[in-house]
Design a protein around this motif. Structure first.
Motif, short mmCIF file in Angstrom:
data_model
loop_
_atom_site.label_atom_id
_atom_site.label_comp_id
_atom_site.label_asym_id
_atom_site.label_seq_id
_atom_site.Cartn_x
_atom_site.Cartn_y
_atom_site.Cartn_z
N GLY A 134 0.68 -1.20 -0.03
CA GLY A 134 0.10 -0.22 0.01
C GLY A 134 0.72 1.31 -0.02
O GLY A 134 0.47 2.28 -0.59
N PHE A 135 2.08 1.22 0.84
CA PHE A 135 3.00 2.37 0.68
C PHE A 135 3.53 2.50 -0.64
O PHE A 135 3.41 3.52 -1.03
N PHE A 136 3.85 1.66 -1.35
CA PHE A 136 4.60 1.54 -2.45
C PHE A 136 3.41 2.11 -3.53
O PHE A 136 3.84 2.98 -4.50
N LYS A 137 2.29 1.66 -3.54
CA LYS A 137 1.12 2.23 -4.34
C LYS A 137 0.91 3.46 -4.12
O LYS A 137 0.55 4.10 -5.19
N GLY A 138 0.77 3.93 -2.97
CA GLY A 138 0.44 5.38 -2.64
C GLY A 138 1.48 6.28 -2.96
O GLY A 138 1.41 7.25 -3.51
N LEU A 139 2.95 5.68 -3.07
CA LEU A 139 4.18 6.48 -3.51
C LEU A 139 3.91 6.79 -4.98
O LEU A 139 4.35 7.75 -5.52
N TYR A 140 3.55 5.67 -5.52
CA TYR A 140 3.23 5.75 -7.08
C TYR A 140 2.35 6.98 -7.56
O TYR A 140 2.79 7.64 -8.38
N GLU A 141 1.24 6.87 -6.79
CA GLU A 141 0.24 8.08 -6.96
C GLU A 141 0.72 9.47 -6.48
O GLU A 141 0.77 10.37 -7.28
N THR A 142 1.53 9.51 -5.48
CA THR A 142 1.85 10.82 -5.13
C THR A 142 2.96 11.46 -5.77
O THR A 142 2.98 12.64 -6.00
N LEU A 143 4.07 10.54 -6.20
CA LEU A 143 5.09 10.95 -6.57
C LEU A 143 4.72 11.39 -8.39
O LEU A 143 5.52 11.95 -8.99
N ASN A 144 3.61 10.94 -8.87
CA ASN A 144 3.46 11.17 -10.16
C ASN A 144 2.51 12.32 -10.38
O ASN A 144 2.06 12.92 -11.42
N GLU A 145 2.33 12.99 -9.16
CA GLU A 145 1.48 14.26 -9.11
C GLU A 145 2.40 15.42 -9.47
O GLU A 145 3.48 15.53 -8.97
N VAL A 146 1.87 16.69 -10.26
CA VAL A 146 2.62 17.91 -10.17
C VAL A 146 1.78 18.96 -9.86
O VAL A 146 0.70 19.27 -10.43
N PRO A 147 2.11 19.75 -8.87
CA PRO A 147 3.82 19.43 -8.00
C PRO A 147 3.18 18.46 -7.05
O PRO A 147 2.22 18.12 -6.74
N ILE A 148 4.41 17.81 -6.28
CA ILE A 148 4.32 16.74 -5.31
C ILE A 148 3.67 17.52 -4.21
O ILE A 148 4.29 18.52 -3.83
N ASP A 149 2.71 16.94 -3.46
CA ASP A 149 2.05 17.63 -2.42
C ASP A 149 2.87 16.96 -0.96
O ASP A 149 2.45 15.90 -0.64
N PRO A 150 3.60 17.80 -0.50
CA PRO A 150 4.35 17.36 0.87
C PRO A 150 3.49 16.92 1.89
O PRO A 150 3.71 15.88 2.65
N GLU A 151 2.33 17.48 1.99
CA GLU A 151 1.37 17.02 3.09
C GLU A 151 0.89 15.61 2.83
O GLU A 151 0.78 14.72 3.89
N LYS A 152 0.40 15.51 1.51
CA LYS A 152 -0.07 14.10 1.40
C LYS A 152 1.23 13.01 1.42
O LYS A 152 0.77 11.89 1.77
N TYR A 153 2.24 13.49 1.07
CA TYR A 153 3.59 12.58 1.16
C TYR A 153 3.77 12.14 2.50
O TYR A 153 4.02 10.84 2.70
N LEU A 154 3.85 13.35 3.39
CA LEU A 154 3.98 12.81 4.91
C LEU A 154 2.69 11.78 5.50
O LEU A 154 3.07 11.16 6.06
N LYS A 155 1.54 12.26 4.91
CA LYS A 155 0.41 11.37 5.57
C LYS A 155 0.61 9.90 5.13
O LYS A 155 0.59 8.99 5.83
N LEU A 156 1.13 9.77 3.82
CA LEU A 156 1.44 8.32 3.35
C LEU A 156 2.43 7.73 4.17
O LEU A 156 2.37 6.56 4.67
N TYR A 157 3.58 8.52 4.42
CA TYR A 157 4.76 7.95 5.13
C TYR A 157 4.31 7.42 6.43
O TYR A 157 4.55 6.33 6.91
#
Length: 171
Positions: free
Chosen positions: A130-153
């Protein structure tokens, strides 16, 4: 009352092995990084996660972070992986095994012009797919949303050391 007598002296044997051949497993492409799920949380009842990672030249796998509830092991198969553990960096050559117990700050990247191939093992796995799939979604967004990234982490037991420098891209 129906009593089923339990046998305390003999093991019940089962055939539950999984054999995952080369090029088998669910594959994710994160920008230029490739992750293949070899042993998943579902297969191992959340006890173990084994993932094959292809880290292209100059790619960052993860910046400095730690885990509270799982240990991580890196096995380098090809290339030279730059590992950061605490405030030290070292080169992990093919055959190197790096065990990172929980609460140990670590990060990894490829500082070379050749692809690094490694196996990443999480124990317990904590549904890491689930982390890797969420990372895929988050890192493919432009710009990358740091809050969403941290929430996933944080949801998947990953805690950046420096939240102002946690996105795995080179400046």
């Amino acid at each position: 009352m129906n009593h089923i007598k339990e046998n305390f002296f003999e093991d019940k044997l089962e055939d539950n092995a999984s054999i995952i051949n080369p090029n088998e497993g669910e594959k994710l492409e994160l920008n230029t990084i490739s992750i293949t799920f070899k042993v998943t949380s579902e297969m191992s009842n959340d006890q173990l996660g084994v993932y094959e990672i292809f880290l292209p030249p100059m790619a960052i796998g993860a910046k400095l972070h730690y885990h509270r509830f799982m240990d991580e092991t890196f096995i380098v198969n090809e290339g030279i992986l730059t590992m950061q553990v605490g405030d030290k960096e070292y080169e992990a050559k093919p055959g190197t095994v790096t065990y990172i117990p929980r609460f140990t700050p670590h990060g990894f990247k490829n500082d070379t012009d050749k692809t690094v191939k490694l196996i990443l093992i999480f124990n317990p796995s904590q549904k890491r797919e689930g982390f890797f799939k969420g990372l895929y979604e988050t890192l493919n967004e432009v710009p990358i949303d740091p809050e969403k990234y941290l929430k996933l982490y944080n949801k998947y037991d990953s805690f950046p050391i420096d939240t102002s420098n946690m996105i795995p891209i080179r400046e």
